[in-house]
Design a protein around this motif. Structure first.
Motif, PDB file in Angstrom:
ATOM      1  N   TYR A 210       0.820  -1.213   0.000  1.00 37.46           N
ATOM      2  CA  TYR A 210       0.000   0.000   0.000  1.00 37.46           C
ATOM      3  C   TYR A 210       0.855   1.265   0.000  1.00 37.46           C
ATOM      4  O   TYR A 210       0.597   2.195  -0.756  1.00 37.46           O
ATOM      5  CB  TYR A 210      -0.931   0.004   1.209  1.00 37.46           C
ATOM      6  N   LEU A 275      -1.808  -6.018  -3.621  1.00 39.46           N
ATOM      7  CA  LEU A 275      -2.170  -4.677  -3.188  1.00 39.46           C
ATOM      8  C   LEU A 275      -1.591  -3.600  -4.093  1.00 39.46           C
ATOM      9  O   LEU A 275      -2.190  -2.520  -4.242  1.00 39.46           O
ATOM     10  CB  LEU A 275      -1.702  -4.439  -1.746  1.00 39.46           C
ATOM     11  N   ARG A 279      -4.559  -1.072  -5.160  1.00 45.75           N
ATOM     12  CA  ARG A 279      -4.586   0.291  -4.606  1.00 45.75           C
ATOM     13  C   ARG A 279      -4.834   1.339  -5.681  1.00 45.75           C
ATOM     14  O   ARG A 279      -5.173   2.491  -5.370  1.00 45.75           O
ATOM     15  CB  ARG A 279      -3.269   0.588  -3.900  1.00 45.75           C
ATOM     16  N   ALA A 284     -10.620   2.087  -4.277  1.00 47.30           N
ATOM     17  CA  ALA A 284      -9.583   2.400  -3.293  1.00 47.30           C
ATOM     18  C   ALA A 284      -9.280   3.901  -3.284  1.00 47.30           C
ATOM     19  O   ALA A 284      -9.129   4.514  -2.218  1.00 47.30           O
ATOM     20  CB  ALA A 284      -8.319   1.602  -3.594  1.00 47.30           C
ATOM     21  N   LYS A 285      -9.228   4.516  -4.483  1.00 47.74           N
ATOM     22  CA  LYS A 285      -8.983   5.955  -4.540  1.00 47.74           C
ATOM     23  C   LYS A 285     -10.149   6.740  -3.965  1.00 47.74           C
ATOM     24  O   LYS A 285      -9.973   7.788  -3.323  1.00 47.74           O
ATOM     25  CB  LYS A 285      -8.719   6.368  -5.986  1.00 47.74           C
ATOM     26  N   PRO A 294      -5.399   4.645   6.202  1.00 49.28           N
ATOM     27  CA  PRO A 294      -4.781   3.507   5.489  1.00 49.28           C
ATOM     28  C   PRO A 294      -5.150   2.155   6.078  1.00 49.28           C
ATOM     29  O   PRO A 294      -5.357   1.189   5.335  1.00 49.28           O
ATOM     30  CB  PRO A 294      -3.278   3.797   5.622  1.00 49.28           C
ATOM     31  N   ILE A 298      -6.876  -0.773   3.837  1.00 52.21           N
ATOM     32  CA  ILE A 298      -6.228  -2.079   3.630  1.00 52.21           C
ATOM     33  C   ILE A 298      -7.111  -3.213   4.135  1.00 52.21           C
ATOM     34  O   ILE A 298      -7.313  -4.211   3.430  1.00 52.21           O
ATOM     35  CB  ILE A 298      -4.855  -2.102   4.328  1.00 52.21           C
ATOM     36  N   LEU A 302      -9.207  -3.542   0.583  1.00 54.08           N
ATOM     37  CA  LEU A 302      -8.239  -4.222  -0.288  1.00 54.08           C
ATOM     38  C   LEU A 302      -8.101  -5.713   0.040  1.00 54.08           C
ATOM     39  O   LEU A 302      -8.226  -6.561  -0.843  1.00 54.08           O
ATOM     40  CB  LEU A 302      -6.878  -3.528  -0.195  1.00 54.08           C
TER      41      LEU A 302
END
Length: 391
Positions: A210, A275, A279, A284-285, A294, A298, A302
């Motif tokens: 990440y 990942l 990511r 994820a964005k 974070p 995660i 993710l």
């Protein structure tokens, strides 16, 4: 733009033989609707059920793992109980046919005769007097898990007789009872060790994949150093460093921690590579733009995306840990009596002369092979079922 272009390809079992228009809701059969509405885990289960070998492997492993909580009721004897009259006694296989007729499960009794020329005991079966095996009976007392006392056994030896399905060792201890009790340690070592490995692999692989940058470089160099070291000599060195004065329970946890600490690099690399690609996905964005931390990105966004692949990878790693514990105990660097594992039992078979004369001491090899193969087949089935590009 054709709306059918974005629809997933259906497995052959869910596709109707007649062609259908995906834009027409009436063309979808109930099975097709069920497939489209199913969750990821349900689809994985449907695919896994089609892998017959993996399903049977799961059943076999389930039967083996029954020995973990219920070893005392399943084993007919205390695995450390000595029978001075039956040293190196050969196996007494259960039978159901006597004099050409069906019979209740029984064993033939044995009597021992000393051979003065070889100074060995010879055991002769008495085939005239079969002794019935008792099922679901009360026999020797035991304490299960250190606090539950009982006498109930699933299978008991005949009254006044013996029942050594896999023979006895040099002290007259029942090998079959040792196999049942040994499953408790040998099978749980893999589960506890893989739990440690998964936690470390997800943690280090997650932050490396990440954050990237210098954190990724440091973790990858650490992984490369660990993977460059030979596993077995490193296991032996760390196991030999455990104090000999430790009780068996501490030795057990020490072995599992050693196995878990040395197995996580491979899993961490898989997590990192996944990942690195996930990511950059839109979801994820979007979570980053919404202010998610974070750790939440995660763990909540993710990692669940490829958790099925983690389970399959972990399943394939369990046999390595079982074999690792077996090898250490076989080399006298792991557990020792009164603790019992399949490796401890194999320690009795180090002398090739003993193995040649008393081959039943190699009996622990059979469950080890079965369990390792079952885990490998189960891992293959889970991996195929978790692959979204394979139908």
């Amino acid at each position: 733009m054709d709306p059918a272009a974005n629809l997933p390809e259906l497995p052959s079992r869910y596709v109707d033989r007649a062609p259908f228009d995906p834009t027409d809701a009436e063309a979808l059969t109930p099975e097709q609707e069920r497939y489209f509405q199913a969750s990821q885990w349900r689809i994985i289960w449907w695919r896994f059920r089609r892998h017959r070998i993996a399903v049977w492997s799961l059943v076999i492993l389930g039967l083996f793992y029954l020995c973990v909580p219920f070893a005392e009721p399943i084993a007919p004897y205390d695995p450390n109980m000595r029978n001075a009259q039956f040293l190196y006694a050969p196996p007494q296989p259960p039978r159901i046919v006597h004099d050409g007729a069906l019979h209740l499960p029984f064993v033939y009794p044995m009597r021992a005769e000393l051979d003065l020329d070889t100074l060995r005991w010879n055991y002769i079966e008495d085939r005239e007097n079969p002794q019935n095996i008792r099922l679901f009976c009360m026999a020797g007392e035991y304490t299960m898990w250190g606090f539950i006392e009982g006498r109930f056994h699933v299978i008991c030896p005949p009254k006044g007789g013996t029942m050594f399905f896999a023979g006895t060792d040099r002290l007259g201890r029942d090998v079959f009872s040792g196999l049942v009790h040994g499953a408790r340690i040998s099978l749980t070592v893999g589960l506890v060790g893989i739990t440690i490995s998964i936690l470390l692999g997800m943690f280090f692989g997650g932050i490396a994949g990440y954050f990237g940058g210098i954190i990724d470089s440091v973790i990858m160099r650490l992984i490369e150093i660990l993977r460059s070291l030979p596993e077995l000599p490193l296991w032996m060195a760390l196991s030999a460093a455990l104090p000999v004065t430790w009780p068996p329970l501490w030795i057990y946890f020490g072995i599992t921690i050693i196995l878990g600490l040395l197995d996580w690099p491979g899993l961490a690399r898989a997590v990192r590579s996944k990942l690195l690609s996930l990511r950059e996905e839109d979801y994820a964005k979007a979570a980053v733009l919404m202010g998610a931390k974070p750790r939440r990105i995660i763990t909540r966004h993710l990692l669940p995306g490829f958790s099925s692949h983690l389970i399959a990878s972990a399943t394939l790693s369990v046999p390595t840990m079982i074999l690792g514990e077996t090898a250490l105990s076989f080399l006298n660097l792991g557990l020792q009596r009164p603790a019992i594992s399949w490796g401890v039992l194999l320690n009795e078979a180090q002398n090739i002369t003993v193995v040649t004369i008393y081959p039943w001491l190699m009996a622990p090899v059979v469950p080890i092979i079965i369990v390792v193969l079952a885990f490998n087949f189960l891992g293959d089935g889970l991996r195929d079922a978790a692959d979204p590009y394979k139908h």
